[in-house]
Design a protein around this motif. Structure first.
Motif, short mmCIF file in Angstrom:
data_model
loop_
_atom_site.label_atom_id
_atom_site.label_comp_id
_atom_site.label_asym_id
_atom_site.label_seq_id
_atom_site.Cartn_x
_atom_site.Cartn_y
_atom_site.Cartn_z
N UNK A 351 0.83 -1.22 0.00
CA UNK A 351 0.00 0.00 0.00
C UNK A 351 0.86 1.26 0.00
N UNK A 352 2.10 1.14 0.48
CA UNK A 352 3.02 2.29 0.48
C UNK A 352 3.72 2.46 -0.86
N UNK A 353 3.44 1.57 -1.81
CA UNK A 353 4.05 1.67 -3.12
C UNK A 353 5.23 0.75 -3.32
N UNK A 354 5.59 -0.04 -2.29
CA UNK A 354 6.70 -0.99 -2.41
C UNK A 354 6.16 -2.30 -3.00
N UNK A 355 7.08 -3.21 -3.33
CA UNK A 355 6.67 -4.50 -3.88
C UNK A 355 6.29 -5.49 -2.79
N UNK A 356 6.34 -5.03 -1.55
CA UNK A 356 6.01 -5.89 -0.41
C UNK A 356 7.24 -6.14 0.44
N UNK A 357 7.06 -6.94 1.49
CA UNK A 357 8.17 -7.34 2.35
C UNK A 357 8.18 -8.86 2.46
N UNK A 358 9.28 -9.45 1.99
CA UNK A 358 9.44 -10.89 2.18
C UNK A 358 9.77 -11.15 3.65
N UNK A 405 18.69 1.98 -3.56
CA UNK A 405 19.04 2.35 -2.19
C UNK A 405 18.03 3.33 -1.57
N UNK A 406 17.64 4.35 -2.32
CA UNK A 406 16.69 5.33 -1.76
C UNK A 406 15.34 4.70 -1.47
N UNK A 407 14.89 3.83 -2.36
CA UNK A 407 13.58 3.19 -2.19
C UNK A 407 13.59 2.22 -1.01
N UNK A 408 14.69 1.46 -0.90
CA UNK A 408 14.74 0.46 0.16
C UNK A 408 14.92 1.13 1.53
N UNK A 409 15.65 2.25 1.57
CA UNK A 409 15.76 3.00 2.83
C UNK A 409 14.40 3.54 3.25
N UNK A 410 13.66 4.05 2.30
CA UNK A 410 12.36 4.64 2.62
C UNK A 410 11.39 3.59 3.17
N UNK A 411 11.27 2.44 2.50
CA UNK A 411 10.27 1.45 2.94
C UNK A 411 10.70 0.78 4.24
N UNK A 412 12.02 0.53 4.45
CA UNK A 412 12.43 -0.10 5.70
C UNK A 412 12.29 0.87 6.87
N UNK A 413 12.51 2.17 6.62
CA UNK A 413 12.29 3.17 7.68
C UNK A 413 10.82 3.19 8.10
#
Length: 594
Positions: A351-358, A405-413
């Protein structure tokens, strides 16, 4: 004697029993018990219960009067019986028998009730802000704001700072946010700008030979609104010091902040000596340079794991091969959590625009294994290496994200905050401050591919000037720092660049010619050429400090007259159109509306 009151509405107690008094205030609430009418009279200081008997000729008038009318009452103080004492009121041991009253200000039908802290639509609250401000919670917030500012001012004087006021009409700056422009009548075709901050002026104050400066400074930025940022204007504690290093600034600000938060909040300070976290470390461990240190969850990099032959999660392996990064979050002892907990986190990430979290959970029967949708792709040896890197244990779960890197930092934060809230890991009764340090001097614009200043263009780069490698500008660190509390940035600051030749060099890396620097920063660059001391400063946001102390989520709740999300003042109808005569006087014309 003041004709409107002998006391305010918080002063009376049983020691005043039998006294004839005069009170004035707003009718907060009425309760009609038939033969008795109870009126809660409110002023800035508190509330007093007043009563009137039906036999009093004023009864029928008070019975009909609108709430929020302003009245003056004459009456006698009487002690309440033990069973009617209201311990929630300062005046709860007494009440006032009304003898007579006078209407000082009538009130029309209210668009919103004042005696309730119930939430109302922003449009109504801001249009009738003068009514909204009468409500107890927000009224108390504004009083808190005043007290905090007064306290800060006194603390600054104790620290030998001098208070100066800097100009409101100044020149436009090419850096930072969008300016508010003001046309000049006496200089047709030219514009002033409202200051985004007193940055250049406070540096000029240091060049002028003053040692410690501060002011509670108004700042103006044409930015979109956020929960922690007002559109248009805000206030900051602006300070600057000469002959200082970074640590000198930290010592002054830490002492001030600790004193403020201890004085105005009962919440615990997690650290009185604030941790110093390098920017790169913060982005790795928290995915953000605004970390909430109340949250114990830590992010780890697992990119190298996906180069191993015994890891067969091909989607991530291909992405890592093309330059993507894998970051993960460990949640402690969550093996008993239902499948829905993990799936909801994955759904939320999408829902945040990421591909999900494995994700998977580490288990051990005879051998080490991973339970979950992607657990089968990891060998026992790979799991052992993951546990070593992340300090995970059997029974813990791991969430993965992969991307640029920017995308993965944003979704993990974001996921770090989301998971901590879902697991109730954050202690809301604490403040956790930290310094973020060692910011990069420059960054690359992903769209234009150009080198830009990442923070403050007037900052001093770290290291010996003679040894700085200007050919690799992205490696240059600056003496720049942010102070963060509970995930909210309170302030940015820096040790300033006071060497003109070095300033020209740094601006040239960002694409500015010497002539452009001279034109845009003429006052600054000229002043630095006449003997400038090493200096530095910072500017903690007043609005955000008060927001934290008041335990509010939105800065509007601690601002007296805020604008709405569209930067409109609904109460004063601003911005508004101006007439043709005003435009002609300024030499301006408006384009026809499309």
């Amino acid at each position: 004697m003041n004709k409107y009151r002998t006391h305010n509405c918080s002063e009376l107690n049983k020691a005043n029993s039998g006294q004839e008094i005069v009170l004035s205030g707003w009718i907060n609430k009425k309760r009609d018990h038939g033969n008795l009418l109870f009126i809660d009279l409110r002023d800035n200081y508190g509330m007093t219960q007043c009563i009137i008997d039906k036999s009093n000729e004023s009864f029928k008038f008070l019975e009909k009067i609108q709430l929020e009318s302003v009245i003056k009452i004459n009456g006698k103080v009487v002690k309440r019986s033990v069973d009617t004492i209201n311990s929630e009121l300062q005046t709860g041991e007494i009440e006032v028998n009304i003898d007579k009253f006078e209407v000082l200000g009538t009130c029309k039908e209210l668009p919103m009730p004042v005696f309730s802290d119930q939430e109302y639509a922003e449009e109504i609250r801001l249009k009738y802000r003068f009514l909204d401000l009468r409500r107890k919670k927000i009224h108390d917030n504004i009083i808190l704001r005043s007290k905090v500012i007064s306290f800060i001012r006194n603390e600054m004087f104790k620290l030998d700072f001098l208070e100066f006021q800097t100009p409101i009409l100044t020149s436009s700056s090419p850096e930072g946010a969008r300016d508010f422009l003001v046309p000049s009548r006496l200089n047709p075709g030219k514009f002033y700008a409202l200051p985004q901050a007193p940055q250049q002026f406070k540096q000029l104050i240091m060049v002028s030979g003053f040692d410690k400066y501060f002011q509670i400074a108004p700042c103006f930025r044409d930015e979109d609104a956020r929960a922690d940022r007002s559109p248009g204007e805000f206030y900051q504690l602006d300070l600057e010091m000469s002959f200082v290093e970074q640590e000198d600034i930290f010592q002054v600000v830490e002492k001030l902040i600790v004193n403020v938060f201890k004085n105005f909040s009962s919440k615990k300070l997690v650290y009185e000596k604030f941790p110093r976290i390098p920017y790169d470390e913060s982005m790795l461990k928290y995915g953000s340079d605004k970390p909430d240190l109340r949250n114990p969850l830590i992010i780890s990099d697992l990119s190298d794991i996906f180069t191993r032959d015994d890891v067969t999660f091909e989607i991530f392996k291909k992405l890592v091969k093309s330059g993507s990064k894998v970051r993960c979050i460990v949640t402690k002892n969550t093996k008993e959590r239902p499948r829905s907990f993990f799936d909801n986190i994955d759904k939320w990430a999408k829902e945040q625009g990421a591909s999900g979290l494995a994700y998977f959970t580490i288990e051990k029967n005879e051998n080490l294994s991973a339970k979950g949708p992607v657990g089968k792709f990891f060998s026992e040896e790979a799991l052992e290496e993951i546990m070593k890197i992340t300090e995970a244990e059997v029974g813990d779960s791991i969430f993965f994200a992969c991307g640029k890197i920017n995308d993965v930092e944003k979704i993990t934060s974001q996921a770090r905050d989301k998971i901590a809230k879902d697991l109730n890991l954050i202690d809301e009764n604490t403040f956790a401050f930290c310094w973020i340090v060692d910011y990069p001097m420059f960054e690359k614009n992903e769209v234009t591919n150009k080198i830009e200043f990442s923070h403050n263009p007037f900052s001093m780069p770290q290291g010996d000037i003679k040894d700085i490698n200007f050919d690799n500008p992205l490696d240059i660190k600056a003496y720049q720092y942010d102070i963060v509390c509970n995930g909210i940035e309170l302030s940015s600051g820096a040790i300033r660049n006071h060497v003109p030749e070095l300033m020209y060099k740094l601006f040239s890396i960002a694409g500015y010619q010497k002539e452009q620097v001279d034109e845009k920063f003429s006052g600054m660059i000229n002043a630095l050429s006449y003997g400038a001391p090493p200096h530095g400063g910072i500017a903690p946001g007043i609005d955000r400090i008060v927001m934290l102390l008041a335990n509010e989520k939105n800065i509007r709740e601690v601002t007296m007259f805020p604008m709405n999300q569209n930067a409109q003042d609904l109460m004063m109808n601003a911005p508004s159109e101006v007439n043709v005569e005003q435009l002609n006087e300024l030499g301006l014309a408006l384009k026809p509306k499309k």
